[in-house]
Every structure is written in structure tokens, then in C-alpha cells.
Design an enzyme around this catalytic site. Structure first.
Site, PDB file in Angstrom:
ATOM      1  N   LYS A 178       0.969  -1.053   0.058  1.00 37.66           N
ATOM      2  CA  LYS A 178      -0.014  -0.238  -0.087  1.00 37.66           C
ATOM      3  C   LYS A 178       0.809   1.286   0.049  1.00 37.66           C
ATOM      4  O   LYS A 178       0.710   2.074   0.793  1.00 37.66           O
ATOM      5  CB  LYS A 178      -1.096  -0.105   1.308  1.00 37.66           C
ATOM      6  CG  LYS A 178      -1.932   1.080   1.314  1.00 37.66           C
ATOM      7  CD  LYS A 178      -3.154   0.788   0.322  1.00 37.66           C
ATOM      8  CE  LYS A 178      -4.250   1.823   0.178  1.00 37.66           C
ATOM      9  NZ  LYS A 178      -5.145   1.854  -0.832  1.00 37.66           N
ATOM     10  N   ASP A 233      -5.728  -3.407  -1.864  1.00 36.18           N
ATOM     11  CA  ASP A 233      -7.270  -3.255  -2.040  1.00 36.18           C
ATOM     12  C   ASP A 233      -7.644  -4.029  -3.155  1.00 36.18           C
ATOM     13  O   ASP A 233      -8.817  -4.593  -3.522  1.00 36.18           O
ATOM     14  CB  ASP A 233      -7.674  -2.015  -1.799  1.00 36.18           C
ATOM     15  CG  ASP A 233      -6.864  -0.766  -2.349  1.00 36.18           C
ATOM     16  OD1 ASP A 233      -5.586  -1.022  -2.494  1.00 36.18           O
ATOM     17  OD2 ASP A 233      -7.323   0.569  -2.223  1.00 36.18           O
ATOM     18  N   ASP A 270      -2.136 -11.478   6.755  1.00 33.07           N
ATOM     19  CA  ASP A 270      -2.964 -12.038   7.568  1.00 33.07           C
ATOM     20  C   ASP A 270      -4.444 -12.271   6.706  1.00 33.07           C
ATOM     21  O   ASP A 270      -5.258 -13.120   6.840  1.00 33.07           O
ATOM     22  CB  ASP A 270      -3.107 -11.304   8.903  1.00 33.07           C
ATOM     23  CG  ASP A 270      -3.827 -12.014   9.981  1.00 33.07           C
ATOM     24  OD1 ASP A 270      -4.111 -13.169   9.753  1.00 33.07           O
ATOM     25  OD2 ASP A 270      -3.921 -11.512  11.030  1.00 33.07           O
TER      26      ASP A 270
END
Ligand SMILES: NC(=O)c1ccc[n+]([C@@H]2O[C@H](COP(=O)([O-])OP(=O)(O)OC[C@H]3O[C@@H](n4cnc5c(N)ncnc54)[C@H](O)[C@@H]3O)[C@@H](O)[C@H]2O)c1
Length: 337
Positions: free
Chosen positions: A173, A206, A230
Site C-alpha cells: 500500500k 485493496d 494475515d
């Protein structure tokens, strides 16, 4: 070959699925010996400690452990045993394969994705977590290091080479988290150049979630930081029908611990209906790690064949009418054949 591994039977369904798993490993007759050690509630009752020193010493001695799920008591200031083990042995790579199996209710067939998650730093440091006195502001530290990023990215590329994989996707990100995720991405780009035979691409986290749901076949090996890994590894498990068939490995320089991703399932403990396959798949990954690749492949194939052909022996969670024991025995018969 003769090799002793530490075996942690665990809590809840742990001992049941471990018995079924060891039955299959025994059927392979590949020279494995077991050193049984306690952790979790059993250890608390026997030794007054969730993770006794002797257990840590045995894992350090054998360097490889097969671990059933453990129950960490809620409240009472108990730290998660799994987190403690990761920290103690610096198990920096969490490797989570998501593979399709016949007879499972899943959105897709023929999925084969490995998520390699950084396991020791990032957003899960548990450091610097503060809440202001008025309860209005909370903060915590995200710390990625060049060392931590390098070793996890290199691990992913080496795994890709070893397993004949074609592509590594670095998930990040860095467009928003410019320092922490940016460092990871820059390191990934640098290391990718050392592996020209492996295709490399990068993807924002995302978008990765959407792409995984829309077209999972574009992914092969995913490498990412702790928090994203995770979440993405559970998403991948969801693509192949949930956590029931999800193994995980925690790998460090000096030790490796192989486990099922699911927990101790207290709701079905003692009923003899727990699916042993997640732990068995973890055991197959352990065999690969020990250089017993042919045996690991045989275990995975035996699970596939049992699920496709021996429906009366498979457990109810995957649509069968069998038990933990009958499932384990059916797989053991197939690995021997
Ligand atoms: N790696 C670990 O040791 C680990 C991981 C997760 C949770 N836990 C612990 O496990 C305990 C229970 O956690 P939970 O209930 O949130 O999650 P869980 O994974 O134990 O159970 C969730 C649901 O999945 C089912 N399930 C899980 N494994 C199954 C199997 N092999 N076969 C068939 N059904 C299965 C359970 O019956 C339950 O309905 C908690 O104490 C938690 O701390 C341990």
C-alpha cells in the site's frame, strides 16, 4: 533417513487430528520419529505454564515441530502461545498454501496460490500501542525493516524457484503508507531483479482483494507484509472452501513449526468428527521442508483421491459421513498403495 520432530498434540480437537495425521505419516514409513511435548491448556494443567521451557528446548533441539491447535485462555493476561513461539524462534515467514480439493463447497476449482506473509514486524509489533487519557486517540507503531523485507521477499522467490512456480506478486500500500509499505516495495523490486526467470508484478492491497475474488488464477506466489498477509491468506482460504483445509508453516533460520490454520474447535472436541486434513497438509509441507518431497506429494494426492472417491470416510464438514479416524485411515491406505 532418520529424523525426530517435536509433536505438540494440542487442545480441543488437537489430539484427535494429530493421531489421524501421525497414522498417515507412519504409513509413509519415511524414518520419522516423534518427541511429544506439551503446550496450551494441557501444559498449563501439567506444568503450570502454557508454554513450558522444556517444550521450547525440544523444538530448538529438533528444529522442526508439528503442532495441533492450542487454546489460549481468554483474559488473565495470557499472551498468545502462537505469537510467543513466533517471537521466540524468530519465525519470520508464514507460508499459507490455498489449494482446491474435490468435494468441497468452494467458489472456484483448481486454485493453487501460496501466500508468504512476513510474520515478525509490520503492524503486528504490539509496540507503542497507546490510548490517550481521554480515550479519544489511539495509536500504534508500524515498523518494517530492510532486513525483514529482504528476507521475506527472498524467501518467496526461493520458494517459487524450489516449487517450480512462475510468478511472484508483491502486495503493498505504498501509494498511501509511503515509508513502511514503500520500503517493502522497493526491496521487493530490487530482489526481483535477481530472479529473472520468475515473473514479478506488484499490486496494491485493496485491488489485490478484488482481483483475488474476480480472477484468482492470475496469482501464483503472493509476498506481503504482516497485516496484509494475515487478511489475504484467509481470503485465499475462503476461495477454496474455508479454513478446514488450510495449512500454515512458520519458518525461521533455526526452527520451523507446521500447523493447521484453524483453532482447537471446542464445540466439536471429543466427538470424533474433526477434519484432520489441514494438519495433514501442514505435515505434507513439513515433509517437503525435510527434503521428503515425494512423500509430501503422495500425502496431498492421497487426500485428493480420498475426498474424490471415499465419500463415506470423509468428515461431515466436507459433506461425508465418516469420522476423523476413518478419514485418516482411508488416507493412510492410499499413501501406502
Ligand atoms: N493455531 C492455533 O493454535 C489457533 C488458531 C486459531 C484459534 N485458536 C484457538 O482455538 C480456540 C477456538 O477458536 P475458534 O472457535 O475461534 O476457531 P476454530 O477454528 O477452533 O473453530 C471455528 C469453527 O470451525 C470449526 N472447525 C475448526 N476446525 C475444524 C476441523 N478441523 N474440522 C471441522 N470443523 C472445524 C469449529 O467446529 C468451529 O465451528 C480459541 O481458544 C482460539 O484461541 C488456536
Amino acid at each position: 533417513m532418520s529424523k525426530t520432530i517435536a509433536v505438540i498434540p494440542g487442545d480441543g480437537i488437537g489430539p484427535e487430528i494429530m493421531t489421524a495425521t501421525l497414522r498417515v505419516l507412519d504409513a509413509l514409513d519415511c524414518g520419522l520419529a516423534y518427541d511429544f511435548v506439551d503446550a496450551g491448556m494441557v501444559a498449563l494443567e501439567k506444568h503450570g505454564d502454557l508454554l513450558p521451557q522444556v517444550t521450547l528446548e525440544k523444538i530448538a533441539e529438533h528444529q522442526v515441530a508439528l503442532k495441533s491447535p492450542l487454546t489460549t485462555p481468554v483474559g488473565g493476561g495470557f499472551t498468545s502461545i502462537n505469537v510467543t513461539l513466533r517471537r521466540h524462534f524468530d519465525l519470520y515467514a508464514n507460508v499459507r498454501p490455498a489449494i482446491s480439493f474435490p468435494g468441497t463447497k468452494a467458489r472456484y476449482e483448481n486454485i493453487d496460490i501460496i501466500t508468504v506473509r512476513e510474520n515478525t514486524e509490520g503492524a503486528y509489533l504490539s509496540e507503542g500501542q497507546t490510548l490517550s487519557e481521554d480515550g479519544e486517540t489511539a495509536q500504534s507503531i508500524i515498523r518494517n525493516t530492510r532486513k525483514g523485507s529482504s528476507r521475506i521477499v527472498r524467501y518467496a522467490f526461493e520458494l517459487a524457484v524450489k516449487k517450480g512456480r512462475k510468478k511472484v506478486t508483491a502486495v503493498h500500500k505504498a501509494n498511501i503508507m509511503k515509508t513502511s509499505s514503500g520500503l517493502f516495495l522497493n526491496v521487493a523490486r530490487e530482489i526481483a531483479k535477481e530472479y529473472p526467470q520468475i515473473e514479478f508484478n506488484e499490486m496494491i492491497v485493496d485491488n489485490t482483494c478484488m482481483q483475488l475474488v474476480m480472477n484468482p488464477y492470475q496469482f501464483d506466489v503472493i509476498v506481503t507484509t504482516n497485516l496484509f498477509g494475515d487478511i489475504l491468506s484467509d481470503l485465499c482460504a475462503g476461495l477454496v472452501g474455508g479454513l478446514g483445509l488450510a495449512p500454515g508453516a512458520n519458518i525461521g533460520e533455526k526452527a520451523a513449526i507446521f500447523e493447521a490454520v484453524h483453532g482447537s474447535a471446542p464445540d466439536i472436541a471429543g466427538k470424533g468428527i474433526a477434519n484432520p486434513c489441514a494438519l495433514l497438509l501442514a505435515a505434507a509441507d513439513m515433509l517437503d521442508h525435510l527434503g521428503l518431497v515425494e512423500q509430501g506429494t503422495r500425502v496431498r494426492q492421497a487426500i485428493r483421491d480420498t475426498m474424490a472417491n471415499d465419500r463415506e470416510h470423509v468428515t461431515p464438514d466436507v459433506g461425508g459421513t465418516g469420522s476423523t479416524q476413518s478419514f485418516g485411515e482411508a488416507i493412510a491406505r492410499r499413501v501406502k498403495a
